[in-house]
Design a protein around this motif. Structure first.
Motif, mmCIF file in Angstrom:
data_model
loop_
_atom_site.group_PDB
_atom_site.id
_atom_site.type_symbol
_atom_site.label_atom_id
_atom_site.label_comp_id
_atom_site.label_asym_id
_atom_site.label_seq_id
_atom_site.Cartn_x
_atom_site.Cartn_y
_atom_site.Cartn_z
ATOM 1 N N HIS A 294 0.857 -1.197 0.000
ATOM 2 C CA HIS A 294 0.000 0.000 0.000
ATOM 3 C C HIS A 294 0.890 1.243 0.000
ATOM 4 O O HIS A 294 2.019 1.202 0.513
ATOM 5 C CB HIS A 294 -0.915 -0.028 1.226
ATOM 6 C CG HIS A 294 -1.962 1.033 1.228
ATOM 7 N ND1 HIS A 294 -1.712 2.333 1.595
ATOM 8 C CD2 HIS A 294 -3.265 0.987 0.879
ATOM 9 C CE1 HIS A 294 -2.823 3.041 1.499
ATOM 10 N NE2 HIS A 294 -3.769 2.262 1.050
ATOM 11 N N GLU B 129 -4.186 1.379 -7.463
ATOM 12 C CA GLU B 129 -4.474 2.563 -6.625
ATOM 13 C C GLU B 129 -3.397 3.629 -6.869
ATOM 14 O O GLU B 129 -2.316 3.576 -6.278
ATOM 15 C CB GLU B 129 -4.489 2.182 -5.149
ATOM 16 C CG GLU B 129 -4.946 3.345 -4.265
ATOM 17 C CD GLU B 129 -5.370 2.922 -2.877
ATOM 18 O OE1 GLU B 129 -4.550 2.974 -1.952
ATOM 19 O OE2 GLU B 129 -6.537 2.521 -2.721
ATOM 20 N N GLY C 274 -7.217 9.676 -0.828
ATOM 21 C CA GLY C 274 -7.646 10.732 0.097
ATOM 22 C C GLY C 274 -8.024 12.033 -0.589
ATOM 23 O O GLY C 274 -8.048 13.094 0.030
ATOM 24 N N SER D 176 -9.878 7.323 -3.402
ATOM 25 C CA SER D 176 -10.819 8.452 -3.584
ATOM 26 C C SER D 176 -12.159 8.056 -4.164
ATOM 27 O O SER D 176 -12.785 8.822 -4.923
ATOM 28 C CB SER D 176 -10.162 9.552 -4.430
ATOM 29 O OG SER D 176 -9.001 10.016 -3.791
ATOM 30 N N CYS E 179 -11.915 -0.981 -3.727
ATOM 31 C CA CYS E 179 -11.313 -0.847 -2.389
ATOM 32 C C CYS E 179 -11.606 0.553 -1.874
ATOM 33 O O CYS E 179 -11.190 1.542 -2.476
ATOM 34 C CB CYS E 179 -9.807 -1.081 -2.460
ATOM 35 S SG CYS E 179 -8.982 -0.907 -0.856
ATOM 36 N N ARG F 176 -12.233 6.040 3.087
ATOM 37 C CA ARG F 176 -13.152 6.830 3.895
ATOM 38 C C ARG F 176 -14.597 6.345 3.788
ATOM 39 O O ARG F 176 -15.304 6.194 4.791
ATOM 40 C CB ARG F 176 -13.076 8.304 3.464
ATOM 41 C CG ARG F 176 -11.781 9.021 3.857
ATOM 42 C CD ARG F 176 -11.548 10.215 2.985
ATOM 43 N NE ARG F 176 -11.246 9.812 1.616
ATOM 44 C CZ ARG F 176 -11.139 10.663 0.588
ATOM 45 N NH1 ARG F 176 -11.368 11.944 0.777
ATOM 46 N NH2 ARG F 176 -10.829 10.240 -0.622
HETATM 47 O O1 LIG Z 1 -5.690 4.401 1.296
HETATM 48 C C1 LIG Z 1 -6.809 4.377 0.899
HETATM 49 C C2 LIG Z 1 -7.676 5.602 1.104
HETATM 50 O O2 LIG Z 1 -8.681 5.614 0.229
HETATM 51 P P1 LIG Z 1 -9.773 6.790 0.115
HETATM 52 O O3 LIG Z 1 -10.932 6.047 -0.481
HETATM 53 O O4 LIG Z 1 -9.172 7.826 -0.781
HETATM 54 O O5 LIG Z 1 -10.078 7.335 1.499
HETATM 55 C C3 LIG Z 1 -7.192 3.176 0.113
HETATM 56 O O6 LIG Z 1 -6.457 2.056 0.502
HETATM 57 C C4 LIG Z 1 -8.592 2.767 -0.048
HETATM 58 O O7 LIG Z 1 -8.641 2.396 -1.381
#
Ligand SMILES: O=C(COP(=O)(O)O)[C@@H](O)CO
Length: 234
Positions: free
Chosen positions: A85, A155, A161, A191, A208, A211
């Motif tokens: 990640h 990702e 975020g 996001s 995935c 938030r």
């Molecule tokens: O790190 C993540 C944060 O994702 P947001 O959806 O931008 O808050 C990620 O692993 C989740 O895909």
């Protein structure tokens, strides 16, 4: 790996009583494979929820003070582990292929984050040097050298975020290229919000959420995805 549409909730370092409540109220959907990656403190609680698959956000390979070893996680029936990640990569000592190999040695399915196609190539080349499947034949699916079972999450680091995802055509293009390297599920993360997650469903094997996975109506979002998949296949 044949499976339903994958939904991953990466709760990161945050959790509220409301998150735990809506996780406990989740009703199984036949066409959804729901995985929650809670922080360490809530692994025990999520492990007791029958219809949710438990994922660890990380592990530390020792029993030193403050560490969380895989053997400890295995006591809670952890089935998945987030690997590579963007947050892991902030630690210069993090080694993604080592982490994937440790998961494989412990029969944990790695959920491997990929920031772009080039990283996918780099990862598979690195592991290609370390080990090869004894009877691996399809050289074109080089990402599957990483592990016998994996889930991949495209990702892009610039869209974590943030207020929205990258241009949909760019996302689709990158996902298509990564899909050429593996027979495993390829998901999108980063996001996702109530206005954009539906746009991606036709092009991915799962989503995935960060938030949004902690919002009180996330069970409704899962329901919407399930219904969207049913109508798309009818
Ligand atoms: O790190 C993540 C944060 O994702 P947001 O959806 O931008 O808050 C990620 O692993 C989740 O895909």
């Amino acid at each position: 790996m044949e499976m339903s549409f994958v939904i991953i909730g990466n709760w990161k370092g945050i959790c509220s009583q409301a998150n735990l409540l809506h996780a406990s109220q989740y009703k199984t959907k036949q066409n959804i494979h729901y995985i929650i990656a809670p922080n360490y403190l809530h692994i025990s609680y999520i492990s007791k929820l029958q219809n949710i698959n438990l994922c660890a956000q990380n592990s530390v390979q020792n029993e030193l003070t403050g560490s969380v070893s895989i053997s400890l996680l295995m006591q809670f029936n952890v089935k998945y582990m987030l690997c590579n990640h963007a947050d892991h990569r902030a630690n210069n000592n993090y080694n993604p292929t080592e982490h994937v190999l440790i998961c494989e040695e412990n029969s944990i399915t790695p959920i491997i984050f990929i920031k772009d196609y080039q990283e996918a190539i780099n990862l598979s080349n690195t592991l290609n040097k370390i080990k090869r499947k004894p009877n691996y034949t399809n050289e074109n699916k080089s990402l599957d050298l990483l592990s016998y079972k994996s889930i991949f999450v495209f990702e892009p680091h610039d869209y974590i975020g943030k207020e929205g995802i990258a241009d949909l055509n760019k996302v689709k293009y990158e996902i298509d290229r990564i899909k050429q390297l593996t027979d495993s599920p390829v998901c999108y993360g980063g996001s996702l919000n109530e206005n954009n997650y539906k746009d991606l469903i036709p092009y991915v094997d799962g989503l995935c959420f960060g938030r949004l996975s902690r919002s009180a109506n996330f069970n409704q979002i899962i329901e919407n995805i399930s219904n969207n998949l049913i109508s798309a296949n009818s």
